[in-house]
Write a protein that holds these residues in place. Structure first.
Motif, PDB file in Angstrom:
ATOM      1  N   SER D  39       0.828  -1.204   0.000  1.00  0.00           N
ATOM      2  CA  SER D  39       0.000   0.000   0.000  1.00  0.00           C
ATOM      3  C   SER D  39       0.865   1.256   0.000  1.00  0.00           C
ATOM      4  CB  SER D  39      -0.913  -0.029   1.224  1.00  0.00           C
ATOM      5  OG  SER D  39      -1.727   1.107   1.281  1.00  0.00           O
ATOM      6  N   GLY D  40       1.944   1.234   0.759  1.00  0.00           N
ATOM      7  CA  GLY D  40       2.845   2.384   0.786  1.00  0.00           C
ATOM      8  C   GLY D  40       3.463   2.652  -0.577  1.00  0.00           C
ATOM      9  N   VAL D  42       2.186   1.784  -3.518  1.00  0.00           N
ATOM     10  CA  VAL D  42       1.135   2.293  -4.400  1.00  0.00           C
ATOM     11  C   VAL D  42       0.900   3.780  -4.132  1.00  0.00           C
ATOM     12  CG1 VAL D  42      -1.327   2.141  -4.963  1.00  0.00           C
ATOM     13  CG2 VAL D  42       0.036   0.063  -4.769  1.00  0.00           C
ATOM     14  N   GLY D  43       1.035   4.179  -2.871  1.00  0.00           N
ATOM     15  CA  GLY D  43       0.925   5.600  -2.533  1.00  0.00           C
ATOM     16  C   GLY D  43       2.003   6.430  -3.214  1.00  0.00           C
ATOM     17  N   LEU D  45       3.486   5.604  -6.002  1.00  0.00           N
ATOM     18  CA  LEU D  45       3.144   5.593  -7.424  1.00  0.00           C
ATOM     19  C   LEU D  45       2.057   6.621  -7.731  1.00  0.00           C
ATOM     20  CD1 LEU D  45       3.563   4.059 -10.167  1.00  0.00           C
ATOM     21  CD2 LEU D  45       1.703   2.549  -9.452  1.00  0.00           C
ATOM     22  N   ILE D  46       1.042   6.648  -6.899  1.00  0.00           N
ATOM     23  CA  ILE D  46      -0.084   7.563  -7.150  1.00  0.00           C
ATOM     24  C   ILE D  46       0.379   9.016  -7.068  1.00  0.00           C
ATOM     25  CG2 ILE D  46      -1.218   8.096  -4.932  1.00  0.00           C
ATOM     26  CD1 ILE D  46      -3.781   6.860  -6.163  1.00  0.00           C
ATOM     27  N   SER D  47       1.353   9.296  -6.199  1.00  0.00           N
ATOM     28  CA  SER D  47       1.811  10.680  -6.055  1.00  0.00           C
ATOM     29  C   SER D  47       2.482  11.185  -7.344  1.00  0.00           C
ATOM     30  CB  SER D  47       2.756  10.805  -4.864  1.00  0.00           C
ATOM     31  OG  SER D  47       4.002  10.216  -5.167  1.00  0.00           O
ATOM     32  N   PHE D  49       1.274  10.689 -10.244  1.00  0.00           N
ATOM     33  CA  PHE D  49       0.209  10.937 -11.224  1.00  0.00           C
ATOM     34  C   PHE D  49      -0.841  11.940 -10.752  1.00  0.00           C
ATOM     35  CE2 PHE D  49       1.916   6.849 -12.539  1.00  0.00           C
ATOM     36  CZ  PHE D  49       1.874   6.911 -13.917  1.00  0.00           C
ATOM     37  N   GLN D  50      -0.745  12.381  -9.505  1.00  0.00           N
ATOM     38  CA  GLN D  50      -1.881  13.095  -8.917  1.00  0.00           C
ATOM     39  C   GLN D  50      -2.197  14.439  -9.576  1.00  0.00           C
ATOM     40  OE1 GLN D  50      -0.457  12.889  -4.928  1.00  0.00           O
ATOM     41  NE2 GLN D  50       0.580  14.861  -4.967  1.00  0.00           N
ATOM     42  N   LEU D  71       9.028   3.772 -13.311  1.00  0.00           N
ATOM     43  CA  LEU D  71       9.518   2.389 -13.352  1.00  0.00           C
ATOM     44  C   LEU D  71       9.934   1.917 -11.966  1.00  0.00           C
ATOM     45  CD1 LEU D  71      11.588   2.376 -16.669  1.00  0.00           C
ATOM     46  CD2 LEU D  71       9.613   0.955 -16.110  1.00  0.00           C
ATOM     47  N   ASP D  72      10.557   2.809 -11.215  1.00  0.00           N
ATOM     48  CA  ASP D  72      11.009   2.453  -9.873  1.00  0.00           C
ATOM     49  C   ASP D  72       9.825   2.113  -8.965  1.00  0.00           C
ATOM     50  OD1 ASP D  72      13.630   2.491  -8.338  1.00  0.00           O
ATOM     51  OD2 ASP D  72      12.352   3.655  -6.994  1.00  0.00           O
ATOM     52  N   LEU D  74       6.665   1.272  -9.971  1.00  0.00           N
ATOM     53  CA  LEU D  74       6.001   0.065 -10.485  1.00  0.00           C
ATOM     54  C   LEU D  74       6.756  -1.186 -10.028  1.00  0.00           C
ATOM     55  CD1 LEU D  74       5.021   1.032 -14.132  1.00  0.00           C
ATOM     56  CD2 LEU D  74       3.444   0.354 -12.320  1.00  0.00           C
ATOM     57  N   ASP D  76       8.579  -1.507  -7.312  1.00  0.00           N
ATOM     58  CA  ASP D  76       8.336  -1.730  -5.878  1.00  0.00           C
ATOM     59  C   ASP D  76       6.962  -2.355  -5.636  1.00  0.00           C
ATOM     60  OD1 ASP D  76      10.774  -0.883  -4.838  1.00  0.00           O
ATOM     61  OD2 ASP D  76      10.153   1.221  -4.758  1.00  0.00           O
ATOM     62  N   VAL D  77       5.962  -1.901  -6.381  1.00  0.00           N
ATOM     63  CA  VAL D  77       4.626  -2.477  -6.228  1.00  0.00           C
ATOM     64  C   VAL D  77       4.644  -3.954  -6.632  1.00  0.00           C
ATOM     65  CG1 VAL D  77       2.232  -2.385  -7.042  1.00  0.00           C
ATOM     66  CG2 VAL D  77       3.461  -0.253  -6.561  1.00  0.00           C
TER      67      VAL D  77
END
Lengths: 113, 113, 113, 113
Positions: D39-40, D42-43, D45-47, D49-50, D71-72, D74, D76-77
């Motif tokens: 979850s961390g 993904v957080g 990653l989302i930052s 694109f926000q 890429l980094d 993605l 980690d996820v």
């Protein structure tokens, strides 16, 4: 948004404390668990916005059914955030205010004219 | 947690509004984008707790450096939640209070004695 | 975990592409939207673990009903991650492998004896 | 996306297992903790694109610096998802494939002509 003061942040925090205590749930309300619960609720909130365009997202409350869902998820996020802060003994308003102070330095407002 | 009332939720909401307006950021503050920002900050918060046991998580603020990080992330989560509610025109306190009303019915407190 | 190779990552990626195309959903599958969908599914996954102790979480699949829920949410997370990578043109296996190379340098294994 | 098969999902899963074992990290890799780590990431990653429009998000990899960040994250996820599945003993490909089977029934493709 103007907050009318009928319910205060203290009221909410106290009510959540009493709600947990009355159900014997305090044992589950460790910061680790509450952070997870907060994250789960934010996930439900985000799912309401994922397929909307930014423009559509601005009008999301105009649909009554969708409005109820958004209010419900915003409430859950607020509930777990306030409960987490209570368990940790953190003043969310002071913490946020101090962070904006720091942000004022990091991102100075451009003044023109 | 007792909130001393030096900074109110109205103060915070207004300050965030002015902060965005002074930087020309209102165009970016669609509900969709703000929900993403909220989610990103919760991700940073969760990363501070991921390897802690539940017991360790309860004492996380006893380390000054870790305390500063947790306060910083809690502040960011609060900031984006309050900003999102402002943009949507949602009263977070009323929404949370109404949700607890519903939860009282879903999860009745067990009374004994 | 050994992957038997009945379904490959290529198969999955292609099937998700075809699934979206057959429903006219490609217009919704921007990276921004897919990242949100991924985050929403991770939120559902986390909600299945939030009240469990770390020990309980290790045995979560021993309950058939809970197992079905965990598998369902893991599947959704995998689906949106693979779909996102496909839309971006990113090779998840190569990216992860390269990241572990970097992690080997950041966190050298301690050798003893 | 075509996966060339130089690194397989089995390779990745095994390498992550060995990486954790060599550092004595298996004790931390409970499903609960790994879900939080996922979850961390993904957080993070989302930052990335926000603040992008959906259109900008489609071209995010055209900037080399931003590409490296995406890429980094993605990676980690993917790493935490594969590690979590390994610890739980879940076949992500089979789970995702079975979920698409169910989705085929929930969302039948509209055929025309």
């Amino acid at each position: 948004m103007q907050y009318p003061g009928i319910v205060t942040l203290d009221d909410l925090s106290n009510r959540l404390h009493d709600f947990a205590a009355a159900r014997g749930w305090e044992q589950f309300h460790t910061p680790k668990n509450l952070v997870m619960a907060l994250s789960g609720e934010v996930g439900e909130l985000i799912s309401l916005f994922q397929w909307l365009t930014p423009g559509e997202s601005a009008g999301v409350l105009s649909d009554p059914e969708r409005k109820a869902e958004v209010l419900d998820e915003l409430a859950d996020v607020m509930i777990y955030l306030v409960r987490l802060a209570d368990v940790l003994g953190v003043d969310l308003l002071a913490a946020a205010d101090a962070k904006i102070d720091r942000n004022e330095h990091r991102f100075p407002a451009t003044t023109t004219g």
